[in-house]
Design an enzyme around this catalytic site. Sequence first.
Site, PDB file in Angstrom:
ATOM      1  CG  HIS A 130      -1.905   0.979   1.388  1.00  0.00           C
ATOM      2  ND1 HIS A 130      -1.650   2.270   1.767  1.00  0.00           N
ATOM      3  CD2 HIS A 130      -3.242   0.905   1.185  1.00  0.00           C
ATOM      4  CE1 HIS A 130      -2.784   2.953   1.800  1.00  0.00           C
ATOM      5  NE2 HIS A 130      -3.771   2.145   1.447  1.00  0.00           N
ATOM      6  CG  ASP A 207       0.482  -2.383   6.172  1.00  0.00           C
ATOM      7  OD1 ASP A 207      -0.491  -2.590   6.915  1.00  0.00           O
ATOM      8  OD2 ASP A 207       0.423  -1.676   5.152  1.00  0.00           O
ATOM      9  CD  GLN A 210      -6.873  -4.729   4.090  1.00  0.00           C
ATOM     10  OE1 GLN A 210      -7.827  -5.433   4.432  1.00  0.00           O
ATOM     11  NE2 GLN A 210      -7.032  -3.482   3.691  1.00  0.00           N
ATOM     12  CE  LYS A 233      -7.323  -0.538   6.227  1.00  0.00           C
ATOM     13  NZ  LYS A 233      -8.092  -0.039   5.094  1.00  0.00           N
ATOM     14  CB  CYS A 371      -3.764   3.153  -1.662  1.00  0.00           C
ATOM     15  SG  CYS A 371      -5.063   4.344  -1.395  1.00  0.00           S
TER      16      CYS A 371
HETATM   17  N1  C6P Z   1      -6.401   0.268   2.816  1.00  0.00           N
HETATM   18  C1  C6P Z   1      -8.197  -0.197   1.275  1.00  0.00           C
HETATM   19  O1  C6P Z   1      -9.301   0.028   0.778  1.00  0.00           O
HETATM   20  P1  C6P Z   1      -5.192   3.669   7.126  1.00  0.00           P
HETATM   21  O2  C6P Z   1      -5.726   4.525   6.026  1.00  0.00           O
HETATM   22  O3  C6P Z   1      -4.004   4.323   7.819  1.00  0.00           O
HETATM   23  O4  C6P Z   1      -6.221   3.174   8.061  1.00  0.00           O
HETATM   24  O5  C6P Z   1      -4.642   2.331   6.412  1.00  0.00           O
HETATM   25  C2  C6P Z   1      -3.728   2.408   5.357  1.00  0.00           C
HETATM   26  C3  C6P Z   1      -3.435   1.041   4.829  1.00  0.00           C
HETATM   27  C4  C6P Z   1      -2.166   0.510   5.005  1.00  0.00           C
HETATM   28  N2  C6P Z   1      -1.865  -0.726   4.607  1.00  0.00           N
HETATM   29  C5  C6P Z   1      -2.760  -1.519   4.016  1.00  0.00           C
HETATM   30  C6  C6P Z   1      -2.378  -2.902   3.621  1.00  0.00           C
HETATM   31  C7  C6P Z   1      -4.056  -1.052   3.798  1.00  0.00           C
HETATM   32  O6  C6P Z   1      -4.951  -1.834   3.216  1.00  0.00           O
HETATM   33  C8  C6P Z   1      -4.403   0.257   4.195  1.00  0.00           C
HETATM   34  C9  C6P Z   1      -5.749   0.841   3.892  1.00  0.00           C
HETATM   35  C10 C6P Z   1      -7.742   0.635   2.454  1.00  0.00           C
HETATM   36  O7  C6P Z   1      -7.480  -1.097   0.857  1.00  0.00           O
HETATM   37  C11 C6P Z   1      -7.918   2.091   2.173  1.00  0.00           C
HETATM   38  S1  C6P Z   1      -6.808   2.686   0.946  1.00  0.00           S
END
Ligand code: C6P
Length: 413
Positions: A130, A207, A210, A233, A371
Site C-alpha cells: 500500500h 503492515d 488487512q 478495519k 492505493c
Molecule cells: N487500505 C483499502 O481500501 P489507514 O488509512 O491508515 O487506516 O490504512 C492504510 C493502509 C495501510 N496498509 C494496508 C495494507 C491497507 O490496506 C491500508 C488501507 C484501504 O485497501 C484504504 S486505501
Amino acid sequence: MSTHLHSPSLRLEKVRGDFPALHQSVNGRPLVYLDNAATAQKPEAVIEAVSSYYRTDNSNVHRGVHTLSQRATDAFEAARANIARYIGASSPKEVIFTRGTTEAINLVAFCFGGTRFKKGDEVIVSEMEHHSNIVPWQMACERSGAVLRVIPVTDSGELQMEAFRALLSERTKLVAVTHISNSLGTINPVEEIISAAHEHGVPVLLDGAQALPHCSIDVTALDVDFYCFSSHKMFGPTGFGVLFGKEHWLEQLPPYQGGGDMIKVVDFAGTTYNDLPHKFEAGTPHIAGAIGLSAAMDYVSGVGFEFIANQEKDLLLYATGRLKAIDGLVIVGNAKHKAAVVSFNLGSAHPYDVGTILDKFGIGVRTGHHCTQPLMKRLGIPGTVRASFSFYNSRAEIDQLELAVRKAAAMLL
Ligand code: C6P
C-alpha cells in the site's frame, strides 16, 4: 452458548444482527456491503462502548485529579492493556496509539529512519505494498541518502522469496512488508520473512492493516519488531490505530512529535521525555478510539477465530467459483494463501463503471488502484473491482454480487 447457535447459518444470522449498518436499503435494494478491506462495519458493542464513554466518562486523560479524568484515564489505559494482551505484546508499553496504520508506519520511518539510515543503506519493501508502506520510506530515503529495494511479485500475486533473500545484505537496515495484501488478498509468509531478515540482523516491520480482522496475531510469537494496524478495519472507530514495537527498539528511538503528555519536564534549558508508551503520544489522544478498539477486540474474541476462519474460507471459495464462471471476468490475484478478497476485471470495462453499476444494485465494492499503484503497474492494469468479505457476509450476498456483475457485463461488454 446454546446448542442451536452451533448451526453456522443461525450463528451468521445472530452475528449479522450485531451490526446495525448492515440492515438498510441502498438504491432501493438491501445493502450488500463488500468493502470490508476499506473499512469494516461496527458492532453494537463498539457503538455502545464509544457512546457510553462520551455519555458518562468524557474527560481528558493523564491530566486531571477529578473523578471524570480519573475514569477516562483508567478506561484509556485499560484499553491499552487489553489491546496489548490481544496482540500478544509482552507489555502495554509496547503499544503506541496512533491515528492508524499510516501514522504508525510514518512514525517508524521518521524515528527509526531518521536516526539509523545513512547514505548507501537499504530498506526493503515489496511490489504489493500500500502507498502507506512505500511513501514514508521514500521520504526517509530522501532525507538520509538510503535506497529503497523492492521484492518483486509473481503473476499470481505472491512475493518472490528467492529474490527477497538475494536482496538481504549488510546494507539492509529494515524490511517493511505487508502481512496481507489489500488489493489481492495474498497472505505473505511473514514467519519466513522475519527469520530470513533476523538471520542478517535486520529488523522487520509488518503492515497488519488487512490481517487483524481476519486472523489472530501474536507479535511475541512472530518475533516481529514493529507491527502496525488500523482500528477501523478491525470493527473499531476510525482515526485510530496501533504501532506495536519491541520495547528495546522503542526505548532507543527519539520521540515522533513534541507536545503535551510526551514530556516529563519542560524547561527552556532542555526537555526530558516521558516513559513508554507516552513518549510517542504527543497531545490529547483519541480516547474513545482506544476504548472502541478494545471493545471491538472483545467482540471479535467472542465471535471466535474458528467461526471467522471457516466463514471467510467458505465465502472466498464460493465467490471465486461464482465470479470465475462469468464470461470475460478475470480474477486478479491467485495466491495459494489468500484472505477473503476477490479482485477482478470485467473484460476491458473500467472498474469505476462496474462499481457504479453494482452500487445501483445496493452492492458496495471498492474500485480503482486501491492505493497500490506500483502493483497495478506491475500487473499491467489500471485497477480492479475489489469485493472484500467479512465474517458477517453471506453466500446469498455473493449470489447478489454475481447477478449484478452479470448485468454489468451485459451492459459494458
Ligand atoms: N487500505 C483499502 O481500501 P489507514 O488509512 O491508515 O487506516 O490504512 C492504510 C493502509 C495501510 N496498509 C494496508 C495494507 C491497507 O490496506 C491500508 C488501507 C484501504 O485497501 C484504504 S486505501
